[in-house]
Design a protein around this motif. Structure first.
Motif, PDB file in Angstrom:
ATOM      1  N   UNK A  28      38.042  17.158  19.908  1.00 19.24           N
ATOM      2  CA  UNK A  28      36.799  16.474  20.862  1.00 19.24           C
ATOM      3  C   UNK A  28      37.197  15.618  21.280  1.00 19.24           C
ATOM      4  N   UNK A  29      36.734  14.843  22.632  1.00 19.60           N
ATOM      5  CA  UNK A  29      37.356  13.141  23.371  1.00 19.60           C
ATOM      6  C   UNK A  29      35.669  13.306  23.856  1.00 19.60           C
ATOM      7  N   UNK A  30      36.003  11.955  23.579  1.00 20.65           N
ATOM      8  CA  UNK A  30      34.894  12.102  24.889  1.00 20.65           C
ATOM      9  C   UNK A  30      35.466  10.055  25.686  1.00 20.65           C
ATOM     10  N   UNK A  31      34.629  10.648  26.872  1.00 18.88           N
ATOM     11  CA  UNK A  31      35.349   9.148  27.638  1.00 18.88           C
ATOM     12  C   UNK A  31      34.192   8.380  28.023  1.00 18.88           C
ATOM     13  N   UNK A  32      33.630   7.194  28.052  1.00 18.35           N
ATOM     14  CA  UNK A  32      32.711   6.574  29.653  1.00 18.35           C
ATOM     15  C   UNK A  32      33.891   5.988  31.160  1.00 18.35           C
ATOM     16  N   UNK A  33      32.632   6.235  32.042  1.00 21.30           N
ATOM     17  CA  UNK A  33      33.365   6.490  32.815  1.00 21.30           C
ATOM     18  C   UNK A  33      32.607   5.259  33.808  1.00 21.30           C
ATOM     19  N   UNK A  34      33.404   4.546  34.267  1.00 22.73           N
ATOM     20  CA  UNK A  34      32.652   3.546  34.544  1.00 22.73           C
ATOM     21  C   UNK A  34      33.058   3.015  36.160  1.00 22.73           C
ATOM     22  N   UNK A  35      32.201   2.744  37.483  1.00 21.58           N
ATOM     23  CA  UNK A  35      33.266   1.589  38.773  1.00 21.58           C
ATOM     24  C   UNK A  35      32.367   1.077  39.334  1.00 21.58           C
ATOM     25  N   UNK A  36      32.990   0.133  39.848  1.00 26.27           N
ATOM     26  CA  UNK A  36      32.512  -0.776  41.588  1.00 26.27           C
ATOM     27  C   UNK A  36      30.760  -1.157  40.123  1.00 26.27           C
ATOM     28  N   UNK A  37      31.351  -1.999  39.377  1.00 24.60           N
ATOM     29  CA  UNK A  37      30.114  -2.917  39.063  1.00 24.60           C
ATOM     30  C   UNK A  37      30.140  -4.153  40.228  1.00 24.60           C
ATOM     31  N   UNK A  38      31.169  -4.936  40.666  1.00 26.19           N
ATOM     32  CA  UNK A  38      30.798  -5.623  41.251  1.00 26.19           C
ATOM     33  C   UNK A  38      30.119  -6.292  41.217  1.00 26.19           C
ATOM     34  N   UNK A  39      31.144  -7.238  40.441  1.00 23.12           N
ATOM     35  CA  UNK A  39      30.658  -8.427  39.396  1.00 23.12           C
ATOM     36  C   UNK A  39      29.665  -8.048  38.672  1.00 23.12           C
ATOM     37  N   UNK A  40      28.960  -7.653  38.248  1.00 22.76           N
ATOM     38  CA  UNK A  40      27.767  -7.397  37.202  1.00 22.76           C
ATOM     39  C   UNK A  40      28.127  -7.282  36.284  1.00 22.76           C
ATOM     40  N   UNK A  41      27.495  -8.452  35.511  1.00 21.41           N
ATOM     41  CA  UNK A  41      28.029  -8.577  34.155  1.00 21.41           C
ATOM     42  C   UNK A  41      27.590  -7.973  32.593  1.00 21.41           C
ATOM     43  N   UNK A  42      26.123  -8.139  32.836  1.00 21.40           N
ATOM     44  CA  UNK A  42      25.264  -8.112  31.999  1.00 21.40           C
ATOM     45  C   UNK A  42      25.123  -6.465  32.076  1.00 21.40           C
ATOM     46  N   UNK A  43      24.809  -6.095  33.016  1.00 18.66           N
ATOM     47  CA  UNK A  43      24.568  -4.694  33.289  1.00 18.66           C
ATOM     48  C   UNK A  43      25.925  -3.556  32.656  1.00 18.66           C
TER      49      UNK A  43
ATOM     50  N   UNK B 227      36.985   2.090  36.980  1.00 20.53           N
ATOM     51  CA  UNK B 227      38.272   2.567  37.716  1.00 20.53           C
ATOM     52  C   UNK B 227      37.736   2.053  39.131  1.00 20.53           C
ATOM     53  N   UNK B 228      37.254   0.513  38.333  1.00 17.51           N
ATOM     54  CA  UNK B 228      37.815  -0.819  39.722  1.00 17.51           C
ATOM     55  C   UNK B 228      37.178  -1.228  39.965  1.00 17.51           C
ATOM     56  N   UNK B 229      36.978  -2.109  40.859  1.00 13.33           N
ATOM     57  CA  UNK B 229      35.694  -3.316  42.121  1.00 13.33           C
ATOM     58  C   UNK B 229      34.874  -4.008  40.724  1.00 13.33           C
ATOM     59  N   UNK B 230      35.795  -4.270  39.617  1.00 11.32           N
ATOM     60  CA  UNK B 230      34.906  -5.091  38.833  1.00 11.32           C
ATOM     61  C   UNK B 230      34.091  -6.264  38.955  1.00 11.32           C
ATOM     62  N   UNK B 231      35.789  -7.306  39.595  1.00  8.48           N
ATOM     63  CA  UNK B 231      35.440  -8.260  40.689  1.00  8.48           C
ATOM     64  C   UNK B 231      35.372  -9.553  38.791  1.00  8.48           C
TER      65      UNK B 231
END
Length: 171
Positions: A1-16, A34-38
Motif C-alpha cells: 500500500x502507498x499513501x500520497x498527500x496531494x496539495x495544490x494552489x497554496x499561493x504563498x501561504x506558509x503556515x497553512x 501540484x504548483x502555484x505554491x509561490x
C-alpha cells in the motif's frame, strides 16, 4: 500500500501549508504539490515535497512536470495543468498521460477539487487550500493505492473529510 498527500494552489501561504503537511507527514509515502505554491525551492514548508511549477511560480526552481513510479504498474504523473488548458478541457492532459504511461494524473490550476477516471487513468485535482472555486471548502486530498483499488479522499484545510468529493476506484 502507498499513501500520497496531494496539495495544490497554496499561493504563498506558509503556515497553512506547513500545518497540512505536518498533520500527515508521518503517515504518507509521498507529498505532492501540484504548483502555484509561490514559495522558493528551499522553503522549509516544502522540505520533502515533490513539487511542480505553476503559472504563478516565478523563476525556474521547479520542474514543469514529474513522474513518480509508485509500483511496477502504477506511474503517477504530476503537472500544474496550465500548459494543458485544464480549465477548459481534459483532452490535452489525457494525451500527456498516455504519452508517459501514467495510471494516475495529479494537477491543479483550476482550484476545483475533483477526481474522475477515464480510459483507466485516474485524474486528481486536490482543489486549493487557499482559493477554492465551485465550493466553499479549502481542500487537499489523500490518495491511497492498494493492490486492487485507489481511494481518493478529500479533506478541508482543517482536516475534516469532504465525503461528497471522495471516491474509490477499482484498478
Amino acid at each position: 500500500m502507498s499513501k500520497i498527500l496531494i496539495i495544490s494552489d497554496s499561493h504563498g501561504w506558509r503556515s497553512e501549508l506547513a500545518n497540512v503537511i505536518d498533520r500527515h507527514r508521518n503517515e504518507v509515502d509521498y507529498i505532492i504539490h501540484c504548483g502555484d505554491s509561490e514559495l522558493e525551492a528551499d522553503a522549509r514548508e516544502l522540505e520533502g515535497v515533490k513539487i511542480v511549477s505553476g503559472n504563478c511560480d516565478w523563476g525556474h526552481d521547479f520542474p514543469e512536470e514529474l513522474t513518480v513510479k509508485i509500483t511496477d504498474d502504477i506511474l503517477l504523473y504530476v503537472t500544474h495543468g496550465h500548459n494543458y488548458n485544464v480549465k477548459m478541457t481534459y483532452v490535452p492532459i489525457s494525451y500527456r498521460a498516455e504519452e508517459v504511461g501514467a495510471r494516475i494524473v495529479c494537477f491543479g490550476h483550476s482550484h476545483i477539487a475533483t477526481t474522475f477516471i477515464e480510459n483507466e487513468v485516474i485524474y486528481i485535482n486536490p482543489g486549493s487550500i487557499r482559493l477554492p472555486r465551485n465550493r466553499k471548502e479549502q481542500t487537499y486530498c489523500m490518495c491511497t493505492i492498494k493492490s486492487h483499488s485507489v481511494d481518493v479522499t478529500f479533506y478541508s484545510i482543517e482536516g475534516n473529510e469532504v465525503e461528497d468529493l471522495s471516491r474509490e476506484y477499482t484498478i
